[in-house]
Scaffold this active site. Sequence first.
Site: not given
Ligand code: NAP
Length: 246
Positions: A63, A154, A158
């Site tokens: 992205v 980060y 955000k």
């Molecule tokens: P995750 O399990 O690490 O999943 C992130 C996904 O984004 C993975 O499938 C990853 O693909 C993909 N990705 C990373 N870089 C990318 C790129 N350059 N282009 C396309 N896809 C990409 O994390 P998550 O916890 O589900 O997080 C999802 C969202 O929620 C994020 O924006 C994160 O900041 C936000 N968030 C999460 C939390 C939490 O507690 N988990 C809290 C607040 C916000 P690959 O694995 O193939 O790299």
Amino acid sequence: MELDGQVALVTGGGQGIGKAISLALAKDGADMIIFELNLDKAEEVSKKIGDMGRKCITVKVNVANPEDVENGFHKAIETFGKIDILVNNAGITKDALIVRMKDEDWDNVLNVNLKGAFLCTRAAVKTMSKQRYGRIISISSVVAFMGNSGQANYVASKAGIVGFTKTVAREYASRGITVNAIAPGFIQTSMTDALPEQVKEAMLKEIPLGEFGDPEDIANAVRFLASKDSGYITGQVIHVNGGMYM
Ligand code: NAP
């Protein structure tokens, strides 16, 4: 079903929160496009969506790369002819205290988390404007509102999502496009699995509801913002955090 005949695009939809969102929107009736770096994981999600009787295409898209995003949207429009819902979910962390934070870690996080949302949103509003309907939902974070030591890159990305959301909401309200963000608290995914146990224990104490969230908790908020029922809501942030931030 609520989203029958609609087309939704989720970035980073192969695992974690993005996977839960993709499955939830498909369950509500949407055909799906998943942008993902790792197509193996995205294919597994796509297969599950196919089993629900929905169409799903996966496209290898970084992205943060403008050409990838352009090609991905081209393929999406070629396949489905439109996009009704965009979920900017892809995100990464590269944590370090600010004195030790490398330039490339700042740039990478800002490029994926914030520029990625900009590139996908810019492409989506072009097609949504023509149909005079759209739902754009970006995943921010509770840390955008609280700050978090070791995450200056980060948190900046955000918090940037919040200002970006409000601005695009104003620019596109007259075209029937709503633009909102969701700020998750601590959600159990590979992103948070990586944290040390003592950090997790300390965080749990800050959550009034007494437990970490699941990806489905975020997907449920996305389902609402993606639906027609949320039509009078734009430029807002929905906090889904067990009361961690009020
Ligand atoms: P995750 O399990 O690490 O999943 C992130 C996904 O984004 C993975 O499938 C990853 O693909 C993909 N990705 C990373 N870089 C990318 C790129 N350059 N282009 C396309 N896809 C990409 O994390 P998550 O916890 O589900 O997080 C999802 C969202 O929620 C994020 O924006 C994160 O900041 C936000 N968030 C999460 C939390 C939490 O507690 N988990 C809290 C607040 C916000 P690959 O694995 O193939 O790299």
